[in-house]
Design a protein around this motif. Structure first.
Motif, PDB file in Angstrom:
ATOM      1  N   LEU A   1       0.840  -1.194   0.000  1.00 43.26           N
ATOM      2  CA  LEU A   1       0.000   0.000   0.000  1.00 43.26           C
ATOM      3  C   LEU A   1       0.875   1.243   0.000  1.00 43.26           C
ATOM      4  N   ALA A   2       0.232   2.349  -0.360  1.00 41.76           N
ATOM      5  CA  ALA A   2       0.966   3.610  -0.421  1.00 41.76           C
ATOM      6  C   ALA A   2       1.353   4.054   0.986  1.00 41.76           C
TER       7      ALA A   2
ATOM      8  N   ARG B   1       0.940   6.847   2.337  1.00 45.24           N
ATOM      9  CA  ARG B   1      -0.050   7.694   2.998  1.00 45.24           C
ATOM     10  C   ARG B   1      -1.333   6.953   3.334  1.00 45.24           C
ATOM     11  N   TYR B   2      -1.397   5.678   3.068  1.00 44.21           N
ATOM     12  CA  TYR B   2      -2.653   4.959   3.237  1.00 44.21           C
ATOM     13  C   TYR B   2      -3.205   5.154   4.651  1.00 44.21           C
ATOM     14  N   LYS B   3      -4.516   5.382   4.723  1.00 48.98           N
ATOM     15  CA  LYS B   3      -5.143   5.628   6.022  1.00 48.98           C
ATOM     16  C   LYS B   3      -5.870   4.373   6.464  1.00 48.98           C
TER      17      LYS B   3
ATOM     18  N   GLN C   1      -4.892  12.510  12.555  1.00 47.21           N
ATOM     19  CA  GLN C   1      -3.435  12.536  12.408  1.00 47.21           C
ATOM     20  C   GLN C   1      -2.956  13.871  11.852  1.00 47.21           C
TER      21      GLN C   1
ATOM     22  N   ASP D   1       7.414   9.266   4.880  1.00 50.02           N
ATOM     23  CA  ASP D   1       6.688  10.322   4.166  1.00 50.02           C
ATOM     24  C   ASP D   1       5.937  11.220   5.149  1.00 50.02           C
ATOM     25  N   TYR D   2       5.750  10.715   6.353  1.00 50.61           N
ATOM     26  CA  TYR D   2       4.844  11.381   7.265  1.00 50.61           C
ATOM     27  C   TYR D   2       5.319  12.769   7.673  1.00 50.61           C
TER      28      TYR D   2
ATOM     29  N   ARG E   1       6.884  14.981   6.001  1.00 48.51           N
ATOM     30  CA  ARG E   1       7.067  15.971   4.942  1.00 48.51           C
ATOM     31  C   ARG E   1       6.116  17.137   5.101  1.00 48.51           C
TER      32      ARG E   1
END
Lengths: 371, 154
Positions: free
Chosen positions: B40-41, B43-45, B108, B151-152, B154
């Protein structure tokens, strides 16, 4: 029920189609009055998916009610959030940065393509073409992967935030988007090879559900069903919003207003969306994607109607503010709710099998109709 | 005559089968789901997680209650107590009702310390509604398979 004389001199048969019928695309119930195979009358019964989104938004702050609009028209969630946020931004006078505007337009157009692909897949499947279903889902999957990379979700994306976006494009996004739009015309050609000249497809769609332009306007139709009936009305051109006036695209228009023309219009729209995405990618400006938006938005007293062109037609949000942190009223004008009412007019005199084709051609989403 | 020969040698069937066999050697789209998990990406939530400080092991949550306030479904409950010595708020309990979560990601976004995070875990099915309400322990320890997203920040 009174007895009516029919061709076979039998009684009129009343049949329920739905709410669990697979070709009604959700939980639509159609009460059909049949004379043998011929449809005399049809009545749409809706409300099986009512969740009260409009009422829920009255009890949430302007930011909190955004994710619920994903769930009205869940096939085109990005467009829905876009329409609402444009309204709130206009009410409050929030400036959206250029880059965020461009990305918003790009993602709405991607959403239009994915929505039309799903429509084509299910519409063709209803009529009996299985292959096209798998082909369309192959491409739709690529778009959903882009959504997942940018928004973090595939369907109920919660795409945009007040004043901009959640985050900037992730690394590798632009290459993936370019790769998709470079391949895409060949994919559409593939669909056209299967359907456009196919004799079964022509027999099932040509001359089925004809509605003239004037009549379509009288019924309040919008979107591809209206454009299929020779009326070149597109909100993106008529009342440009969010920066659409900077992009170059044509309005696809049909000639006869039948199911086949609506099919051609939607295929053409996919090409036009691709053109817009190409332009966005070519001149994507640098900069921030976060506008100046307050944490607890309190728009001044007033009201605003924001209408956008969703894949299904004119989607409107009428937002009334009384100065408090919660909207006083949010009225959604769902395009397919208005388009669906023409079903009764369209199916008269056609066969039961055509009802399936006509429900498909209107491209309804029950989540949006019932809200 | 040609048509007759075509029929004898099954030309059309062979043509059709050629397509089938060609696809045998192209890329396989199917994912063998329970054996291999989908990638999964970043950023997946998905499933929520309450992060601990990787160095000290203490919770990052400062019990500011912002996530509970922004949540559209009001499903987060933050319990805190004021430490009498340091005059700081200390987290006592934290519950997250995953059965009602919209996975919109607002919690988040507002979190000032990146304590609450929606991870790439998507296996949220459970046998009872009660066990879908996750307490602090489950939020902290249950989902340590995935690395803290790069990524979080950024």
């Amino acid at each position: 029920m009174e007895e009516e004389a029919t061709i076979l001199d039998s009684k009129v048969l009343e049949v329920n189609m739905g709410p669990q019928h697979p070709s009604t695309h959700g939980v639509l119930r159609v009460k059909l009055k049949l004379d043998g195979e011929r449809v005399l009358d049809a009545e749409c019964i809706i409300g099986y998916l009512h969740r009260g989104v409009e009422k829920i938004s009255e009890n949430r702050s302007y930011i909190k009610c955004v994710p619920y609009y994903d769930r009205t028209d869940y096939i085109a969630a990005v467009s829905n959030v876009y329409g609402y946020l444009l309204g709130v931004e206009k009410l409050m006078g929030i400036e959206v940065p250029k880059r965020a505007q461009y990305i918003r337009i790009m993602m709405t157009e991607f959403n239009r393509i994915s929505s039309h692909l799903l429509w084509l897949a299910t519409h063709a499947l209803d009529i009996g073409a299985m292959t096209i279903f798998l082909y369309c889902f192959r491409e739709r999957e690529e778009i959903l992967k882009l959504f997942e990379a940018l928004f973090g979700a595939r369907l109920t994306t919660h795409a945009f935030r007040l004043g901009g976006l959640w985050k900037d494009l992730p690394p590798g996004f632009e290459q993936a988007a370019r790769k998709f739009i470079d391949d895409f015309p060949y994919r559409v050609d593939e669909y056209e090879q299967i359907l456009t000249k196919n004799r079964i497809w022509l027999d099932r769609t040509k001359g089925v559900g004809v509605i003239s332009g004037e009549e379509a306007i009288e019924w309040g139709m919008s979107g591809p069903p209206l454009r299929g009936s020779t009326v070149a009305y597109d909100v993106r051109k008529a009342r440009p919003y969010g920066g659409y006036e900077e992009f170059d695209f044509d309005i696809a228009v049909g000639e006869n207003g039948d199911t086949y023309d609506r099919y051609l219009v939607r295929l053409q729209e996919m090409h036009q969306s691709r053109r817009i995405i190409q332009q966005v990618l070519d001149r994507l400006p640098e900069g921030s994607v976060h506008g100046k938006a307050p944490r607890i938005p309190k728009p001044p007293v007033g009201e605003y109607y924001s209408g956008i062109e969703s894949p299904r037609g004119e989607l409107g949000y009428y937002i009334v503010s009384d100065g408090s942190p919660q909207p006083f009223r949010v009225r959604i004008r769902p395009p397919t709710f208005v388009n669906l009412q023409t079903l009764r007019r369209l199916v008269k005199g056609h066969l039961v099998a055509d009802v399936v084709a006509l429900i498909g051609t209107l491209d309804i989403v029950l989540g949006e109709i019932d809200r | 005559m040609i048509n007759f020969l075509r029929r004898i040698f099954f030309i059309d069937i062979l043509k059709g089968l050629a397509v089938t066999f060609r696809y045998t050697y192209t890329k396989v789209y199917t994912e063998q789901y329970p054996k291999e998990k989908a990638k999964l990406a970043e950023r997946y939530k998905g499933a929520p997680r309450l992060n601990n400080d990787p160095e000290t092991g203490e919770t990052l949550c400062i019990a500011c209650d912002l996530c509970a306030l922004i949540c559209p479904e009001d499903l987060i409950v933050v319990g805190s107590q004021r430490d009498p010595e340091t005059r700081k708020k200390v987290l006592t309990h934290y519950t997250f009702d995953t059965s009602r979560c919209l996975f919109c990601g607002l919690c988040q976004e507002v979190c000032p310390t990146n304590a609450i995070e929606l991870t790439q875990d998507f296996e949220l099915a459970d046998y009872s509604r009660r066990s879908m309400v996750w307490d602090r322990e489950r939020l902290e320890t249950g989902w340590d398979r995935i690395e803290f997203g790069e990524d979080y920040h950024r």
